[in-house]
Design a protein around this motif. Structure first.
Motif, PDB file in Angstrom:
ATOM      1  N   ALA A 132      31.941  29.241  32.639  1.00 13.15           N
ATOM      2  CA  ALA A 132      31.830  28.325  32.248  1.00 13.15           C
ATOM      3  C   ALA A 132      32.784  26.865  32.052  1.00 13.15           C
ATOM      4  O   ALA A 132      32.565  26.601  32.298  1.00 13.15           O
ATOM      5  N   ASN A 133      33.175  27.982  31.136  1.00 14.53           N
ATOM      6  CA  ASN A 133      35.352  27.133  30.873  1.00 14.53           C
ATOM      7  C   ASN A 133      35.938  27.631  29.801  1.00 14.53           C
ATOM      8  O   ASN A 133      36.048  29.075  29.712  1.00 14.53           O
ATOM      9  N   ASP A 134      37.347  27.270  30.054  1.00 14.22           N
ATOM     10  CA  ASP A 134      38.441  28.081  28.617  1.00 14.22           C
ATOM     11  C   ASP A 134      38.548  29.103  30.062  1.00 14.22           C
ATOM     12  O   ASP A 134      38.732  30.055  29.672  1.00 14.22           O
ATOM     13  N   ALA A 135      38.966  28.940  30.825  1.00 12.45           N
ATOM     14  CA  ALA A 135      39.724  30.118  31.689  1.00 12.45           C
ATOM     15  C   ALA A 135      40.561  30.818  31.319  1.00 12.45           C
ATOM     16  O   ALA A 135      40.503  32.136  31.510  1.00 12.45           O
ATOM     17  N   HIS A 136      41.938  30.485  29.865  1.00 10.08           N
ATOM     18  CA  HIS A 136      41.882  31.540  29.475  1.00 10.08           C
ATOM     19  C   HIS A 136      41.452  32.458  28.963  1.00 10.08           C
ATOM     20  O   HIS A 136      42.152  33.678  28.501  1.00 10.08           O
ATOM     21  N   THR A 137      40.714  32.007  28.304  1.00 10.84           N
ATOM     22  CA  THR A 137      40.110  32.668  27.071  1.00 10.84           C
ATOM     23  C   THR A 137      39.563  34.232  28.296  1.00 10.84           C
ATOM     24  O   THR A 137      39.548  35.156  28.089  1.00 10.84           O
ATOM     25  N   LEU A 138      38.761  33.391  29.210  1.00 14.41           N
ATOM     26  CA  LEU A 138      38.122  34.178  30.154  1.00 14.41           C
ATOM     27  C   LEU A 138      38.570  35.155  31.001  1.00 14.41           C
ATOM     28  O   LEU A 138      38.361  36.399  31.514  1.00 14.41           O
ATOM     29  N   LEU A 139      39.784  34.752  31.083  1.00 14.69           N
ATOM     30  CA  LEU A 139      41.057  35.841  31.987  1.00 14.69           C
ATOM     31  C   LEU A 139      41.593  36.919  31.253  1.00 14.69           C
ATOM     32  O   LEU A 139      41.873  38.044  31.741  1.00 14.69           O
ATOM     33  N   ASN A 140      41.223  36.428  29.989  1.00 12.79           N
ATOM     34  CA  ASN A 140      41.647  38.042  29.051  1.00 12.79           C
ATOM     35  C   ASN A 140      41.253  38.564  28.886  1.00 12.79           C
ATOM     36  O   ASN A 140      41.134  39.799  28.414  1.00 12.79           O
ATOM     37  N   VAL A 141      39.377  38.098  28.731  1.00 14.51           N
ATOM     38  CA  VAL A 141      38.775  39.251  28.263  1.00 14.51           C
ATOM     39  C   VAL A 141      38.369  40.188  29.865  1.00 14.51           C
ATOM     40  O   VAL A 141      38.153  41.141  29.931  1.00 14.51           O
ATOM     41  N   ILE A 142      38.687  39.377  31.041  1.00 13.12           N
ATOM     42  CA  ILE A 142      38.334  39.878  32.570  1.00 13.12           C
ATOM     43  C   ILE A 142      39.183  40.553  32.761  1.00 13.12           C
ATOM     44  O   ILE A 142      39.758  42.183  32.873  1.00 13.12           O
ATOM     45  N   GLY A 143      40.887  40.702  31.494  1.00  4.92           N
ATOM     46  CA  GLY A 143      42.504  41.578  31.625  1.00  4.92           C
ATOM     47  C   GLY A 143      42.681  42.259  33.040  1.00  4.92           C
ATOM     48  O   GLY A 143      42.685  41.768  33.716  1.00  4.92           O
ATOM     49  N   ALA A 144      43.814  43.074  33.052  1.00  6.35           N
ATOM     50  CA  ALA A 144      44.617  43.248  33.966  1.00  6.35           C
ATOM     51  C   ALA A 144      43.975  43.821  35.217  1.00  6.35           C
ATOM     52  O   ALA A 144      44.069  44.072  37.135  1.00  6.35           O
ATOM     53  N   GLY A 145      42.154  44.444  35.065  1.00  5.70           N
ATOM     54  CA  GLY A 145      41.403  44.991  35.910  1.00  5.70           C
ATOM     55  C   GLY A 145      41.221  44.307  36.783  1.00  5.70           C
ATOM     56  O   GLY A 145      40.573  44.941  38.156  1.00  5.70           O
ATOM     57  N   GLY A 146      40.774  42.860  36.593  1.00  7.54           N
ATOM     58  CA  GLY A 146      40.859  42.030  37.648  1.00  7.54           C
ATOM     59  C   GLY A 146      38.982  41.702  38.117  1.00  7.54           C
ATOM     60  O   GLY A 146      38.064  42.698  37.269  1.00  7.54           O
ATOM     61  N   ILE A 147      38.783  41.123  38.946  1.00  5.81           N
ATOM     62  CA  ILE A 147      37.326  41.327  38.942  1.00  5.81           C
ATOM     63  C   ILE A 147      37.201  41.089  40.584  1.00  5.81           C
ATOM     64  O   ILE A 147      37.746  39.870  40.893  1.00  5.81           O
ATOM     65  N   GLY A 148      35.824  41.053  40.680  1.00  7.72           N
ATOM     66  CA  GLY A 148      36.012  41.089  42.462  1.00  7.72           C
ATOM     67  C   GLY A 148      34.415  40.232  42.747  1.00  7.72           C
ATOM     68  O   GLY A 148      34.976  39.819  43.712  1.00  7.72           O
ATOM     69  N   GLN A 149      34.030  39.746  41.613  1.00  9.21           N
ATOM     70  CA  GLN A 149      32.984  38.691  41.880  1.00  9.21           C
ATOM     71  C   GLN A 149      32.570  37.943  41.161  1.00  9.21           C
ATOM     72  O   GLN A 149      32.668  38.450  40.195  1.00  9.21           O
ATOM     73  N   VAL A 150      32.407  36.242  40.895  1.00  9.64           N
ATOM     74  CA  VAL A 150      31.630  35.340  39.906  1.00  9.64           C
ATOM     75  C   VAL A 150      30.643  34.490  40.293  1.00  9.64           C
ATOM     76  O   VAL A 150      30.736  34.421  41.562  1.00  9.64           O
TER      77      VAL A 150
ATOM     78  N   GLN B 209      33.128  25.386  34.936  1.00  6.51           N
ATOM     79  CA  GLN B 209      34.273  24.712  34.953  1.00  6.51           C
ATOM     80  C   GLN B 209      34.857  25.541  34.649  1.00  6.51           C
ATOM     81  O   GLN B 209      36.553  24.555  35.237  1.00  6.51           O
ATOM     82  N   ALA B 210      35.841  26.650  34.433  1.00  2.84           N
ATOM     83  CA  ALA B 210      36.683  27.231  35.347  1.00  2.84           C
ATOM     84  C   ALA B 210      36.795  28.210  36.480  1.00  2.84           C
ATOM     85  O   ALA B 210      37.268  29.039  35.991  1.00  2.84           O
ATOM     86  N   LEU B 211      35.879  27.745  37.358  1.00  2.00           N
ATOM     87  CA  LEU B 211      35.355  28.781  38.381  1.00  2.00           C
ATOM     88  C   LEU B 211      36.340  28.325  38.937  1.00  2.00           C
ATOM     89  O   LEU B 211      36.903  29.745  39.552  1.00  2.00           O
ATOM     90  N   ALA B 212      36.820  27.476  39.171  1.00  2.00           N
ATOM     91  CA  ALA B 212      38.045  26.847  40.263  1.00  2.00           C
ATOM     92  C   ALA B 212      39.434  28.228  39.889  1.00  2.00           C
ATOM     93  O   ALA B 212      40.199  28.697  40.795  1.00  2.00           O
ATOM     94  N   GLU B 213      39.614  28.023  38.426  1.00  2.00           N
ATOM     95  CA  GLU B 213      41.542  28.873  37.537  1.00  2.00           C
ATOM     96  C   GLU B 213      40.534  30.048  37.429  1.00  2.00           C
ATOM     97  O   GLU B 213      41.934  30.806  37.938  1.00  2.00           O
ATOM     98  N   VAL B 214      39.535  30.763  37.764  1.00  2.00           N
ATOM     99  CA  VAL B 214      39.209  31.717  37.436  1.00  2.00           C
ATOM    100  C   VAL B 214      39.293  32.567  38.960  1.00  2.00           C
ATOM    101  O   VAL B 214      39.901  33.727  38.986  1.00  2.00           O
ATOM    102  N   VAL B 215      39.120  31.807  40.025  1.00  2.00           N
ATOM    103  CA  VAL B 215      39.017  32.515  41.556  1.00  2.00           C
ATOM    104  C   VAL B 215      39.912  32.062  42.162  1.00  2.00           C
ATOM    105  O   VAL B 215      40.787  33.315  42.485  1.00  2.00           O
ATOM    106  N   ALA B 216      41.137  31.008  41.756  1.00  2.00           N
ATOM    107  CA  ALA B 216      42.582  31.379  42.042  1.00  2.00           C
ATOM    108  C   ALA B 216      43.648  32.648  40.710  1.00  2.00           C
ATOM    109  O   ALA B 216      44.819  32.569  41.786  1.00  2.00           O
ATOM    110  N   LYS B 217      43.513  32.847  39.834  1.00  2.00           N
ATOM    111  CA  LYS B 217      43.814  33.914  39.625  1.00  2.00           C
ATOM    112  C   LYS B 217      43.568  35.454  39.778  1.00  2.00           C
ATOM    113  O   LYS B 217      44.275  35.855  39.651  1.00  2.00           O
ATOM    114  N   THR B 218      41.833  35.010  40.001  1.00  2.00           N
ATOM    115  CA  THR B 218      41.525  36.381  40.346  1.00  2.00           C
ATOM    116  C   THR B 218      41.470  36.818  41.899  1.00  2.00           C
ATOM    117  O   THR B 218      41.432  38.149  42.464  1.00  2.00           O
ATOM    118  N   GLY B 219      41.511  35.905  42.597  1.00  2.00           N
ATOM    119  CA  GLY B 219      41.064  35.773  44.130  1.00  2.00           C
ATOM    120  C   GLY B 219      39.562  36.137  44.568  1.00  2.00           C
ATOM    121  O   GLY B 219      39.137  37.146  45.567  1.00  2.00           O
TER     122      GLY B 219
END
Length: 219
Positions: free
Chosen positions: A53-71, A82-92
């Motif tokens: 939704a927003n605040d990619a920094h917070t979301l990436l901290n929650v996701i952690g080192a394990g990453g995510i397969g899908q959003v 709002q944070a989708l582009a950055e989260v996808v860029a950082k996690t693939g």
């Protein structure tokens, strides 16, 4: 760990609902007190995020080192991606959204889903439920826990106290209230846990007695 109650706020801590096979971490992000949900399969440690939704920094901290397969994006309204582009860029991560809302999301959708489709979280399955009205392609996601009550992620289609905003459009309201009644309340038991796109959690049993009132008032 704090006992899960679903009451989170922007700037506060995330909460984790521990099920037998699934971990559900809920966090609130700004600017509209949006909920994002990280789902982790306890059998494989694979993770999926619902609404970047927003605040990619917070979301990436929650996701952690394990990453995510899908959003998975529940619907096209901008406050939910709002944070989708950055989260996808950082996690693939692969992006998933309802077919009829994908065109309204600025980040390309890799997998368009329809009613009845499924999304895997490791060895676990989420069922896609199309609920038309808040937006043309809004989806809910159902985890039918074999060891307990179902768990339902409703985006902005169902909240404590009513269905999602249809901005005074009678046709959209009729569509949404009909879908919510037939696709959710008629199919799922009262103990179904509901995780909405904003605010506190609820259950279908808590909301069920109010359905006639919602229909009568038209919102």
């Amino acid at each position: 760990m704090t006992e899960y109650n679903g009451n989170v706020h922007v700037g506060g801590s995330a909460q984790t609902h521990e099920l037998a096979k699934l971990m559900i971490t809920k966090v609130a992000v700004g600017p509209m007190n949006n909920n994002a949900y990280l789902l982790r399969c306890r059998l494989t440690d694979e993770q999926v995020l619902i609404d970047a939704a927003n605040d990619a920094h917070t979301l990436l901290n929650v996701i952690g080192a394990g990453g995510i397969g899908q959003v998975i994006t529940t619907h096209r309204h901008g406050d939910h991606w709002q944070a989708l582009a950055e989260v996808v860029a950082k996690t693939g991560a692969t992006t998933v959204a309802g077919r009829f809302d994908a065109e309204g999301i600025d980040v390309p959708t890799d997998v368009m889903v329809d009613d009845g489709d499924t999304v895997q979280v490791g060895e676990l399955t989420l069922q896609v439920i199309h609920l038309k009205g808040h937006t043309p392609g809004s989806i809910a996601l159902l985890y039918d826990d074999p060891t307990g009550p179902p768990h339902l992620f409703t985006g902005d289609s169902l909240f404590p106290g009513g269905v999602g905003n249809t901005r005074g459009d009678a046709k959209n309201f009729e569509s949404l209230i009909n879908d919510v009644e037939t696709q959710l309340f008629a199919r799922l038991p009262d103990e179904t846990w509901v995780y909405p796109g904003h605010g506190a959690d609820t259950t279908l049993g808590t909301e069920r007695p109010s359905l006639p009132e919602w229909r009568s008032r038209g919102w």
